[in-house]
Design a protein around this motif. Structure first.
Motif, PDB file in Angstrom:
ATOM      1  N   MET A 198       0.220  -1.057   0.008  1.00 43.41           N
ATOM      2  CA  MET A 198      -0.073   0.414   0.001  1.00 43.41           C
ATOM      3  C   MET A 198       0.883   1.188  -0.363  1.00 43.41           C
ATOM      4  N   ARG A 199       1.707   0.952   1.165  1.00 39.07           N
ATOM      5  CA  ARG A 199       2.426   2.281   1.263  1.00 39.07           C
ATOM      6  C   ARG A 199       4.326   2.193  -0.125  1.00 39.07           C
ATOM      7  N   THR A 200       4.179   1.683  -0.702  1.00 45.21           N
ATOM      8  CA  THR A 200       5.049   1.892  -2.521  1.00 45.21           C
ATOM      9  C   THR A 200       3.576   2.156  -3.045  1.00 45.21           C
ATOM     10  N   PHE A 201       2.390   2.119  -2.690  1.00 46.02           N
ATOM     11  CA  PHE A 201       1.324   2.722  -4.237  1.00 46.02           C
ATOM     12  C   PHE A 201       1.756   4.759  -4.349  1.00 46.02           C
ATOM     13  N   PRO A 202       1.532   5.046  -5.942  1.00 43.01           N
ATOM     14  CA  PRO A 202       2.007   6.357  -5.897  1.00 43.01           C
ATOM     15  C   PRO A 202       0.271   6.464  -5.559  1.00 43.01           C
TER      16      PRO A 202
END
Lengths: 250, 425
Positions: free
Chosen positions: B257-261
């Motif tokens: 989730m945190r690496t999604f743009p």
């Protein structure tokens, strides 16, 4: 920074709050465009910390990291758009099907409509999910979950793919097949791949270059062939043990 | 927006395949509201229809005892058993019967009560005509024993016994006048008999204090219970929501989730939106239950009033408050077990304080003050305004404002907690 360097870290250090020791200590490293780079090390060597800083999940205590020219401190949003991440844990919703998980991940990367559907189907077929892509992930075997987990990182065809222990728990066949797919992506799409692993034999076969690290520091760096030759080892495992010792890690 | 929709679709799919979750979110609240309303309605109805079991032990053979007996027989609310001291000789016998559950209330008119009353009245009447005689105290008091079932609801027993006392007082007045009339006639050496009217001097006209005098509102088990238990059920959304947030955070999903743009909070918003709609659907289902299903079982039809804007706004704010509380619990705790225990108990406490179980005005003063901090109370006050008191938007806007502030507070604290947790890495 060299023109063809893709990931560059300079004097990177990380100390977790409440900890006395450094998880990463003054690491300087350069990974080039289009190469498959293996970051190897025993448990607690600092591989996942390095991986997390490069992904923008963690802030470094000191030093800096640049991905495709973007700083992880200032341009994390630009970095997120060009990287694909495959976490060590299975990052999937167990009650959704493999296909629904991938549709969600694709949408989050801006894919939509027909393009998204086709891309998901293409990846599923390539990784052997012709029959059971609509089953819930919780019903999949460990290897199948790993494959869907991997597809989640490459679905949007990123410039840089970051994989944290992607083949843990896989049988030899699945592991080899997955690494071959990665090699194919690397060749066809010129995708730069950085992956951390415990499997030295696998790294020796697939990586253009590897770095062996321990206690937060890079101990040696080079192509597997060069390292074996230079250190007079039988294979990469021999070199690895020479640098990291035989003491059991926590 | 694209990410919000993607998360919305994902959460919706997760929800519809989770049969247990669907049961918890939709079937359980409807069942809870249904059962609680039915219990309360039936409890009151069964007592009033079959009659409250009252024992009258009339040891007096005079006019007081007879008048009370006659009067009680007219009381449709009571299922009267009369004894003239043959079966129930003493209070111990009576208490045993009450403890055994045979009666809820027993009244014991003592032997010679009419005579004592007659003597007292005679004394008083004589004193009117005898200048030297002044009556300051009555010679003997008539002691009417009232024995009640200790397991019956205190408020119910109080209502019944005060009704009985009121009735006894009115009978006593009539008898008193009767005797006094006879005494005066005796003193005046007249044959005239006092004829007392059958009717009371006072008649009572009871009505409910409502804001809209043009409409008749009838408080009943449905009007009271449905909004109360609907609020309680909606707040229980906290448990699955907090669990879902914690599960997502504790697995590899959080890294993905945190690496999604884009910002992780926009992903979280999609989740909150789904649960917000679930809360709205829960509310609509419960209202439909009150409006169409409960009347089929003989219960009164739920009247939700005509102030649609006020009702919609209040429901939206209630749902947002519940969802934001779920977010707060989900951010605060690290395991689903912790959040389930804390979330569940805290909702029980907030509902008890909020007047869901016992009306706030029956609570001790200190608890009444504390109850005003419960968001469930704010919502309940709002719905009672709309459903019972005939209030409009103006009457509920303060409650809506408080719910909105609670929502903002929970979201802000959750965000700060989330940031501080990330800083720990």
């Amino acid at each position: 920074m060299k023109e063809n360097s893709c990931i560059r870290v300079s004097n990177l250090s990380k100390k977790y709050s409440g900890s006395d020791s450094f998880a990463l200590k003054d690491v300087t490293l350069e990974i080039f465009n289009g190469e498959i780079f293996g970051l190897l090390g025993p448990n607690g060597a600092g591989k996942t910390t390095f991986f997390s800083i490069v992904c923008g999940l963690l802030n470094a205590t000191s030093g800096n990291a640049q991905i495709a020219g973007y700083s992880t401190d200032k341009d994390i949003e630009s970095i997120k758009k060009i990287i694909g991440v495959v976490p060590q844990d299975i990052a999937l919703y167990p009650t959704l099907s493999g296909r629904d998980n991938l549709m969600f991940i694709g949408r989050m990367y801006g894919l939509k409509g027909k393009v998204l559907k086709e891309r998901v189907q293409e990846c599923l077929s390539k990784f052997g999910f012709d029959k059971n892509s609509n089953e819930q992930v919780k019903k999949y075997s460990g290897g199948m979950k790993r494959r869907i987990n991997l597809i989640g990182g490459i679905l949007h065809e990123p410039e840089i793919l970051l994989l944290d222990e992607p083949t843990v728990g896989m049988d030899v066949q699945t592991r080899t097949s997955m690494m071959e797919h990665l090699k194919e992506l690397n060749k066809e799409k010129k995708m730069t791949i950085l992956y951390t692993s415990h499997y030295l034999e696998q790294a020796e076969l697939f990586c253009d270059r590897v770095a062996i690290m321990d206690q937060g520091q890079i101990l040696c760096l080079g192509s597997p062939v060069d390292l074996i030759k230079k250190e007079n080892g039988k294979d990469l495992e021999d070199v690895f043990l020479k640098f990291t010792g035989r003491k059991i890690r926590d | 927006m694209r990410r919000l929709i993607a998360t919305f679709i994902k959460e919706f799919k997760i929800l519809i395949v989770d049969k247990t979750g669907i049961t918890i979110l939709f079937v359980m609240p409807v069942m809870l509201v249904f059962i609680m309303t039915l219990i309360q309605f039936e409890a009151y109805k069964s007592l009033t229809q079959s009659g409250i079991p009252v024992l009258l032990v009339n040891n007096d053979n005079g006019s007081l005892g007879l008048s009370l007996e006659k009067g009680f027989k007219k009381f449709s609310i009571c299922k009267l058993t009369v004894d003239h001291g043959e079966k129930y000789k003493n209070s111990e016998d009576i208490k045993k019967r009450i403890v055994d559950g045979e009666f809820i209330v027993a009244l014991v008119i003592p032997k010679g009560a009419t005579n004592v009353l007659r003597d007292n009245v005679g004394e008083m009447t004589n004193s009117f005509f005898d200048k030297e005689k002044t009556t300051k105290q009555i010679a003997t008091q008539v002691k009417i024993e009232v024995i009640v079932d200790p397991t019956a609801s205190k408020s119910f027993v109080m209502a019944i016994s005060s009704g009985l006392k009121e009735f006894i007082a009115s009978v006593k007045t009539k008898v008193l006048f009767q005797i006094m009339g006879e005494k005066i006639a005796q003193l005046l050496d007249s044959d005239t008999k006092a004829v007392l009217p059958e009717q009371d001097f006072f008649v009572y006209d009871e009505s409910y204090a409502v804001r809209n005098s043009g409409k008749t509102y009838e408080p009943n088990a449905v009007q009271h219970n449905i909004p109360a238990w609907a609020i309680f059920s909606i707040f229980f959304i906290v448990l699955p929501l907090a669990g879902s947030i914690i599960n997502e955070r504790s697995e590899g999903l959080f890294i993905r989730m945190r690496t999604f743009p884009g910002n992780y909070l926009s992903i979280l918003s999609g989740k909150l939106f789904v649960y917000f709609f679930v809360a709205i659907i829960q509310f609509v289902m419960i209202m439909l239950l009150g409006k169409f299903v409960m009347p089929m079982l003989g219960l009164p039809v739920l009247d939700i009033g005509t102030h649609w804007f006020a009702l919609t706004t209040l429901t939206i704010m209630l749902s947002l408050a519940a969802v934001s509380y779920g977010l707060l619990i989900g951010t605060l705790f690290s395991t689903p077990q912790q959040s389930a225990v804390f979330g569940g108990i805290s909702i029980l406490i907030l509902s008890a304080l909020g007047g869901i179980w016992v009306p706030v005005n029956l609570m001790p003063p200190i608890m009444q003050t504390i109850s005003s901090v419960s968001p469930l109370n704010w919502a309940l006050v709002g719905y009672y305004e709309l459903f019972i008191k005939g209030g409009d938007w103006q009457a509920i806007q303060f409650q809506v404002l408080k719910l909105a502030l609670f929502f903002i507070f929970s979201i802000t604290v959750s965000y700060q907690l989330y940031k501080s947790k990330l800083r720990k890495y």
